[in-house]
Design a protein around this motif. Structure first.
Motif, PDB file in Angstrom:
ATOM      1  N   THR A  32      77.814  20.862  37.575  1.00 11.98           N
ATOM      2  CA  THR A  32      77.060  21.744  38.457  1.00 11.98           C
ATOM      3  C   THR A  32      77.900  22.916  38.960  1.00 11.98           C
ATOM      4  OG1 THR A  32      75.689  19.896  39.184  1.00 11.98           O
ATOM      5  CG2 THR A  32      75.707  21.851  40.601  1.00 11.98           C
ATOM      6  N   HIS A 107      67.407  14.892  34.089  1.00  8.18           N
ATOM      7  CA  HIS A 107      66.640  15.823  34.924  1.00  8.18           C
ATOM      8  C   HIS A 107      65.238  15.978  34.344  1.00  8.18           C
ATOM      9  CE1 HIS A 107      70.290  18.083  36.843  1.00  8.18           C
ATOM     10  NE2 HIS A 107      70.263  16.798  37.119  1.00  8.18           N
ATOM     11  N   ASN A 139      73.101  27.380  43.774  1.00  4.76           N
ATOM     12  CA  ASN A 139      72.489  26.324  42.977  1.00  4.76           C
ATOM     13  C   ASN A 139      70.963  26.479  43.037  1.00  4.76           C
ATOM     14  OD1 ASN A 139      71.681  23.978  41.691  1.00  4.76           O
ATOM     15  ND2 ASN A 139      73.168  22.677  42.749  1.00  4.76           N
ATOM     16  N   ASN A 141      68.642  25.795  40.930  1.00  4.92           N
ATOM     17  CA  ASN A 141      67.856  24.636  40.493  1.00  4.92           C
ATOM     18  C   ASN A 141      67.647  23.651  41.640  1.00  4.92           C
ATOM     19  OD1 ASN A 141      67.585  25.610  37.884  1.00  4.92           O
ATOM     20  ND2 ASN A 141      69.366  24.486  37.131  1.00  4.92           N
ATOM     21  N   SER A 144      65.288  25.157  44.325  1.00  6.03           N
ATOM     22  CA  SER A 144      63.886  25.090  43.872  1.00  6.03           C
ATOM     23  C   SER A 144      63.355  23.670  43.968  1.00  6.03           C
ATOM     24  CB  SER A 144      63.766  25.590  42.430  1.00  6.03           C
ATOM     25  OG  SER A 144      64.070  26.952  42.363  1.00  6.03           O
TER      26      SER A 144
END
Length: 175
Positions: A32, A107, A139, A141, A144
């Motif tokens: 990440t 994911h 980040n 992702n 969201s």
């Protein structure tokens, strides 16, 4: 959203899970946050913080709860919730979702959503505050994901490693 795998279960973490939790954490953290190569600064941080011993200490702490997502092979995600952690933004909660990690290859399967739901349910069951969380401002992702789960940004804080500071958004569940 795809259906959860039939062999998936969410349960409290056990001491026998510590090595799996450490390995998963290193995988997710590096994947990440480290985008252009691993240097000693970040490697030293990760290898010092995500250890079997650190997870064993966490699991024995009454102010900590860890739930794992387990498929037929092993652990593919976990949520860690810490009590007595005042929110750094203008919010009264003292309970933090310290970590929510799902292996990248898993994911999009609903595992993170189920772990988060189970963590929120656990907080209600044990009468802890509805938790806040912080995630890296870059980040997108994660931001969201949390917004889709009903969280909203209420402020900012910084994640610090030695003399380095990284901006994080502070989120809470919308009521």
């Amino acid at each position: 959203m795809p259906a959860l795998p039939a062999t998936l279960s969410i349960r409290p973490a056990r001491l026998s899970d510590c090595s799996s939790l450490a390995a998963l954490s290193v995988e997710v953290w590096l994947g990440t946050y480290i985008r252009e190569g691993v240097n000693a600064f970040f490697a030293d941080y990760v290898l010092a913080h995500y250890t079997v011993e650190q997870f064993a200490k966490t699991l024995k702490d009454p102010a900590e709860r860890v739930l794992v997502s387990e498929n037929s092979i092993g652990i593919d995600g976990y949520i860690r919730i810490t009590n007595d952690q005042p929110c750094p933004a203008d919010h009264p909660s003292t309970t933090e979702v310290t970590t929510l990690y799902v292996q990248p290859r898993h994911h999009g399967k609903g595992i993170g959503q189920e772990l988060l739901r189970a963590g929120l349910d656990l907080c209600r069951e044990i009468e802890w505050d509805t938790p806040w969380l912080a995630t890296n401002s870059e980040n997108t992702n994660a931001l969201s994901f949390y917004k889709r789960q009903g969280f909203t940004i209420v402020g900012q804080t910084h994640f610090e490693i030695e003399d380095q500071r990284y901006c994080n958004e502070v989120l809470v569940v919308c009521t």
